[in-house]
Write a protein that holds these residues in place. Structure first.
Motif, PDB file in Angstrom:
ATOM      1  N   CYS B 102       4.776  52.840  49.766  1.00  0.00           N
ATOM      2  CA  CYS B 102       5.578  53.911  49.366  1.00  0.00           C
ATOM      3  C   CYS B 102       6.683  53.291  48.252  1.00  0.00           C
ATOM      4  O   CYS B 102       7.376  52.475  48.303  1.00  0.00           O
ATOM      5  CB  CYS B 102       6.271  54.459  50.332  1.00  0.00           C
ATOM      6  SG  CYS B 102       7.457  55.926  49.770  1.00  0.00           S
ATOM      7  N   ARG B 118       8.720  58.308  57.930  1.00  0.00           N
ATOM      8  CA  ARG B 118       8.880  59.693  57.349  1.00  0.00           C
ATOM      9  C   ARG B 118       8.093  60.704  58.335  1.00  0.00           C
ATOM     10  O   ARG B 118       8.544  61.531  58.846  1.00  0.00           O
ATOM     11  CB  ARG B 118       8.192  59.549  55.996  1.00  0.00           C
ATOM     12  CG  ARG B 118       8.967  60.921  55.183  1.00  0.00           C
ATOM     13  CD  ARG B 118       8.350  61.409  53.779  1.00  0.00           C
ATOM     14  NE  ARG B 118       8.317  59.700  53.034  1.00  0.00           N
ATOM     15  CZ  ARG B 118       9.375  59.258  52.316  1.00  0.00           C
ATOM     16  NH1 ARG B 118      10.805  59.792  52.592  1.00  0.00           N
ATOM     17  NH2 ARG B 118       9.193  58.123  51.587  1.00  0.00           N
ATOM     18  N   CYS B 161      10.582  62.106  49.201  1.00  0.00           N
ATOM     19  CA  CYS B 161       9.040  61.664  49.143  1.00  0.00           C
ATOM     20  C   CYS B 161       8.715  62.752  48.036  1.00  0.00           C
ATOM     21  O   CYS B 161       8.885  63.910  47.970  1.00  0.00           O
ATOM     22  CB  CYS B 161       8.331  62.068  50.572  1.00  0.00           C
ATOM     23  SG  CYS B 161       6.656  62.529  50.423  1.00  0.00           S
ATOM     24  N   THR B 162       7.864  62.274  47.111  1.00  0.00           N
ATOM     25  CA  THR B 162       7.384  62.735  45.954  1.00  0.00           C
ATOM     26  C   THR B 162       5.997  63.376  46.067  1.00  0.00           C
ATOM     27  O   THR B 162       5.425  63.689  45.267  1.00  0.00           O
ATOM     28  CB  THR B 162       7.494  62.028  44.713  1.00  0.00           C
ATOM     29  OG1 THR B 162       6.940  60.715  45.045  1.00  0.00           O
ATOM     30  CG2 THR B 162       8.877  61.880  44.239  1.00  0.00           C
ATOM     31  N   CYS B 164       3.395  62.096  46.700  1.00  0.00           N
ATOM     32  CA  CYS B 164       2.455  61.422  45.936  1.00  0.00           C
ATOM     33  C   CYS B 164       0.857  60.820  46.312  1.00  0.00           C
ATOM     34  O   CYS B 164       0.106  60.426  45.512  1.00  0.00           O
ATOM     35  CB  CYS B 164       3.000  60.063  45.057  1.00  0.00           C
ATOM     36  SG  CYS B 164       3.203  58.899  46.322  1.00  0.00           S
ATOM     37  N   ARG B 165       0.952  60.892  47.850  1.00  0.00           N
ATOM     38  CA  ARG B 165      -0.445  60.435  48.384  1.00  0.00           C
ATOM     39  C   ARG B 165      -0.826  58.773  48.296  1.00  0.00           C
ATOM     40  O   ARG B 165      -2.013  58.704  48.731  1.00  0.00           O
ATOM     41  CB  ARG B 165      -1.349  61.578  48.012  1.00  0.00           C
ATOM     42  CG  ARG B 165      -1.177  62.765  48.062  1.00  0.00           C
ATOM     43  CD  ARG B 165      -2.403  63.543  47.642  1.00  0.00           C
ATOM     44  NE  ARG B 165      -2.892  64.066  49.055  1.00  0.00           N
ATOM     45  CZ  ARG B 165      -4.264  64.678  48.728  1.00  0.00           C
ATOM     46  NH1 ARG B 165      -5.056  64.530  47.787  1.00  0.00           N
ATOM     47  NH2 ARG B 165      -4.621  65.107  50.100  1.00  0.00           N
ATOM     48  N   CYS B 167       0.406  56.643  50.014  1.00  0.00           N
ATOM     49  CA  CYS B 167       0.335  56.136  51.305  1.00  0.00           C
ATOM     50  C   CYS B 167      -1.368  56.340  51.897  1.00  0.00           C
ATOM     51  O   CYS B 167      -1.907  55.606  52.942  1.00  0.00           O
ATOM     52  CB  CYS B 167       1.393  56.571  52.424  1.00  0.00           C
ATOM     53  SG  CYS B 167       1.164  58.563  52.105  1.00  0.00           S
TER      54      CYS B 167
HETATM   55  S1  SF4 Z   1       3.509  60.555  49.650  1.00  0.00           S
HETATM   56 FE1  SF4 Z   1       4.294  59.134  48.338  1.00  0.00          FE
HETATM   57  S2  SF4 Z   1       6.508  59.538  48.474  1.00  0.00           S
HETATM   58 FE2  SF4 Z   1       5.503  60.571  50.200  1.00  0.00          FE
HETATM   59  S3  SF4 Z   1       5.517  58.950  51.700  1.00  0.00           S
HETATM   60 FE3  SF4 Z   1       3.667  58.737  50.894  1.00  0.00          FE
HETATM   61  S4  SF4 Z   1       3.816  56.845  49.403  1.00  0.00           S
HETATM   62 FE4  SF4 Z   1       5.786  57.760  49.902  1.00  0.00          FE
END
Ligand code: SF4
Ligand code: SF4
Lengths: 330, 564
Positions: B102, B118, B161-162, B164-165, B167
């Motif tokens: 992330c 998170r 958290c943006t 962004c996917r 992860c």
């Molecule tokens: S979706 Fe993106 S911002 Fe959110 S936890 Fe996963 S890596 Fe981080």
């Protein structure tokens, strides 16, 4: 905290079995009743959990696309990382389940001076995970020999392959070495990688210790401590044919092994170990990325309050007319 | 307040979490890392619960008595509606594969920004309320009580958290923390706890048709400015139409492109290209927003905003729709729109009137991406291009999170860029395509009061740009996202000064050779194009690569002379 708690819990299990069989002679409880209860809990619990998930709708088709989508014929489509058809989804799932495709991508990130973020490939987790899961499967399959009067050919073949090194008597099974090493590695990384240690819960250490306990007692029985194999087979056959018998002289070590296995089975449906079933139901992996081509229905789609064009025009009609925009109502 | 200098920001990053464990570490809501709370008038305007004036930095968030019950019931309801949520709550093994993936964790070192943690913020509540083990064993089972502090902690981190996917790509089970954040934000919304930077645009978009709240005449005057600039810089007079019934195509782009540089240059690019092609298309002032900030509030709100696209296409009687360059817009279009508001049976399968290509991959949605449209034009030789007009640029490309991981739209933009530029270098492979790093400001977090957070989150992306900047002399970061165009500009100024940011269609238009075109020595920004001013026979020389080569030699020789 989590670590100590889990270790003590598993050692307590060992002592319970030791006391129960070695001290109180409760062979029937530990050899028949608990195993039955465990397998029943496992099957019922596992099924209910999976059905529980399956019952929940998948309102949107939201695969995580991990490669180029199907596009023009002149653009290379990354079929298994961004599937477009059910067949390709099956491919993606097989890669995921059999080869741990996503973990294979794993990297390790470091912040170096400069500052510079450096990404190194980190395949150890993938390798250990794969080694662990595959050897576990092979070991489970090998154990089938206890439940058949004539050992099936397939099981014999697996045993043959597993023992192909041809060392030791009894023959050394590679999976025994692999599973103990892999689980040990998974444990050690959990403790020494600061981020992983930070996120770990008792529920992460407990199954590791259980599995380690099972593997160690199993290895002891096979290679080091004489046990009554014929008696064990008799007991196992009794269990599967629903005519349980408890032969004499099996040895307490076996009951300890059996008890930890039973604990694992009972614990399974209520724990993170359910990832075994869950991986198949994960909507970010098991759906095709073809929404623009094929409709996906949301079973609970409902009408929502919207701001219509008419309402918009009513509010801005004068301004629209002044700017020379066409209007529906003068 | 003021954002710290890059060196200071860097120094504070420590990727090793410190004990005590996360459940025992209270969350401090730090200025620079959070956005102002949603305003009463905006919540009111879209019919959201608990409209009031409040400040997340203060103790009292002015929640109703039964706030806890509302959250738990909301969670229960969503566990029955989303298989993603249910499965993701149950199967995480805390392997840590997602932990250092992330951008917010990498840029801040805050352990609660590890995707797995998170998710655990919510998962711990789930365990406590919905699992037997959690009820009995409590903390030993990773469960905890939902208190006001825990609620605030969720708020703080779900707005770090943006979505962004990244992860999710690495997780062995595809656990998508973005999905957990999306649903987590829905729960926060039940109590009116969104942020002003999101609910403001949503309210605007609902009533006025776009996030910026531009009224019909304002949209037209924004475009008129661009039309004038285009004429000044290129000599071409473009004549877009608005709300025109019977046009073949409806064009919808994020409103950010109407408003601020460098998005406006991208917009000028579309205008020029469509004009040159003689495309029969129209803009709409009612459906004047491609993006969808509703997606950062609730699924329902996103659907309410998205409704306008098909509704307007129907009213105007167009055949199909082209969508502009935007990231989350395309995730929404690709993965949600037809399910929400389709099927749009009144539209036709998109067929390019210029090339005749039928877009069967969009035969259900009836909407294609502008870059897809352009890639097809170029492939069929329908655009007259002179890439050497972009020779002063060394370009790299930022994959938007959403087009990469919510669509897989990766090679089309690269194909277009490579057709209009001669110098292109990708960033390192761990930072592009499906592994691309977020700009740090997605999902409605591109406010100004959280600039520290944005710069931290922007570090991994900026660092990769810096790498190609130093190695290949990259001076332009191309992208296909309106938020990127704004956010990356700030992030480049902060981390890698000297790298400009541009949408792909700006580059396309700059490389285009227009019919009957005179000498064109400036780009769409009105800046001189180095090399172009000296060209003697501009038109002929520009078309012929053979003529270009001696020029390059000349430039090389000039360079050597300079160094002597
Ligand atoms: S979706 Fe993106 S911002 Fe959110 S936890 Fe996963 S890596 Fe981080
Ligand atoms: S990668 Fe997946 S399973 Fe592993 S910790 Fe992250 S979310 Fe959990």
């Amino acid at each position: 905290m989590g670590l100590g708690f889990s270790l003590v819990a598993v050692l307590t299990l060992v002592l319970i079995a030791l006391g129960g069989v070695g001290g109180a002679n409760l062979q029937y409880l530990f050899g028949v009743i608990i195993p039955y209860a465990a397998i029943a809990t496992f099957i019922v619990g596992f099924t209910l959990k999976v059905l529980g998930w399956a019952k929940v709708p998948v309102p949107f088709r939201i695969p995580t696309t991990s490669g180029q989508m199907k596009s023009f014929p002149w653009i290379n489509h990354d079929k298994f990382d961004n599937p477009d058809t059910t067949g390709q989804v099956v491919g993606r799932m097989l890669l995921e389940v059999l080869l741990f495709r996503s973990l294979f991508r794993n990297t390790k990130t470091e912040l170096r001076d400069g500052p510079r973020l450096a990404y190194g490939s980190d395949k150890w987790l993938w390798l250990a995970g794969l080694a662990f899961h595959w050897s576990f499967l092979v070991i489970v399959l090998r154990h089938l020999r206890f439940f058949f009067a004539d050992v099936p050919v397939l099981v014999q073949a697996i045993e043959g392959l597993d023992g192909f090194l041809q060392v030791g008597a009894p023959l050394l099974y590679i999976t025994d070495v692999v599973i103990i090493s892999a689980v040990t590695y998974l444990f050690i990384r959990r403790v020494i990688i600061p981020q992983v240690r930070y996120i770990s819960l008792p529920a992460d250490y407990f199954p590791l210790f259980l599995i380690l306990g099972i593997a160690i007692t199993g290895v002891l029985m096979r290679y080091f401590i004489r046990i009554h194999v014929v008696g064990i087979k008799e007991l196992a056959m009794g269990l599967v044919t629903l005519k349980p018998v408890v032969p004499e002289g099996i040895g307490v070590l076996f009951y300890i092994h059996m008890f930890i296995v039973s604990t694992l089975r009972m614990y399974f449906p209520f724990s993170k170990l359910m990832h075994m079933g869950g991986v198949f139901l994960s909507p970010t992996r098991n759906l095709a990325n073809n929404n623009r081509r094929q409709r996906h229905e949301n079973p609970w789609n409902y009408d929502v309050k919207v701001h219509t064009y008419e309402a918009y025009e009513d509010e801005f009609r004068e301004k629209m007319k002044e700017s020379g925009l066409p209007v529906e109502k003068e | 307040m003021g954002t710290p200098k890059p060196e200071e920001l860097i120094q504070k990053i420590d990727l090793t979490p410190q004990w005590p464990g996360w459940m025992d570490t209270p969350t401090e809501i730090k200025p620079g890392n959070f956005c102002w709370g949603a305003k009463a008038k905006d919540l009111d305007g879209i019919g959201f619960p608990n409209p009031r004036e409040w400040n997340p930095g203060e103790e009292d968030w002015k929640l109703p008595e039964n706030w806890k019950e509302i959250v738990i019931e909301g969670l229960r309801e969503r566990l029955e509606k989303y298989r993603t949520l249910k499965v993701f709550m149950d199967i995480c093994v805390r392997c840590g594969a997602c932990a250092d993936k992330c951008h917010f964790f990498l840029g801040s070192g805050d352990p609660k920004n590890m995707p797995v943690l998170r998710a655990e913020l919510l998962r711990s509540i789930y365990r406590r309320e919905f699992t037997t083990a959690g009820k009995i064993l409590g903390k030993f089972a990773g469960a905890r009580e939902l208190t006001m502090d825990v609620f605030k902690e969720m708020w703080y981190y779900f707005f770090q958290c943006t979505e962004c996917r990244r992860c999710s790509v690495f997780c062995p089970f595809g656990i998508d923390t973005a999905e957990i954040t999306i649903i987590g934000r829905e729960l926060l919304n039940l109590l009116g706890c969104n942020i002003a930077w999101i609910t403001g645009p949503v309210n605007n978009c609902y009533h006025k048709g776009n996030h910026l709240g531009l009224e019909p005449h304002a949209i037209m005057s924004s475009l008129e400015y661009m039309i004038d600039d285009i004429e000044e810089y290129t000599g071409v007079k473009v004549e877009p139409t608005f709300n025109r019934k019977g046009a073949e195509i409806l064009f919808i782009t994020p409103s950010g492109d109407l408003f601020a540089d460098p998005g406006t240059f991208t917009c000028m690019g579309y205008l020029l290209m469509f004009h040159e092609l003689g495309l029969d298309y129209t803009w709409s002032t009612y459906a004047s927003e491609g993006g969808n900030f509703g997606f950062f509030t609730t699924n329902e709100m996103a659907k309410r905003l998205n409704y306008k696209m098909y509704a307007e296409a129907k009213r105007l009687g167009v055949k199909w729709i082209i969508g502009g360059e935007c990231g989350h817009m395309w995730r929404v279009l690709n993965q949600y729109m037809d399910t929400w508001n389709g099927p749009a049976d009144f539209l036709e399968v998109p067929v390019s009137p210029i090339t005749g290509t039928r877009f069967d991959n969009a035969k259900q949605l009836k909407m294609i991406h502008a870059v897809e449209f352009t890639a097809d034009l170029i492939k069929n030789n329908k655009l007259k291009l002179d890439p050497s007009r972009n020779d002063h640029l060394t370009v790299t490309y930022h994959d938007s999170c959403n087009t990469a991981r919510g669509m897989g739209f990766m090679d089309e933009p690269r194909y277009v860029i490579n057709s209009v530029c001669n110098n292109f270098f990708d960033m390192p492979e761990n930072t592009i395509r499906e592994q691309t790093f977020c700009c740090g400001s997605g999902s409605g977090l591109n406010a100004s009061e959280n600039m520290d957070l944005r710069m931290k989150g922007g570090l991994p992306r900026a660092n990769a740009v810096k790498y190609v900047n130093e190695k290949h002399g990259v001076n332009l970061l191309a992208n296909i996202c309106a938020i990127d165009r704004a956010a990356l500009t700030s992030s480049m100024d902060y981390w890698v000064p000297g790298v400009a940011v541009a949408g792909v269609h700006e580059l396309v238009a700059n490389a285009m050779v227009f019919k009957g075109q005179g000498k064109r020595t400036v780009d769409l920004r009105g800046e001189d194009i180095p090399g172009m001013e000296e060209e003697e026979e501009a038109e002929e020389a520009a078309e012929s690569i053979a003529v270009q080569e001696p020029q390059e030699e000349a430039a090389g020789a000039a360079g050597e002379e300079g160094s002597e």
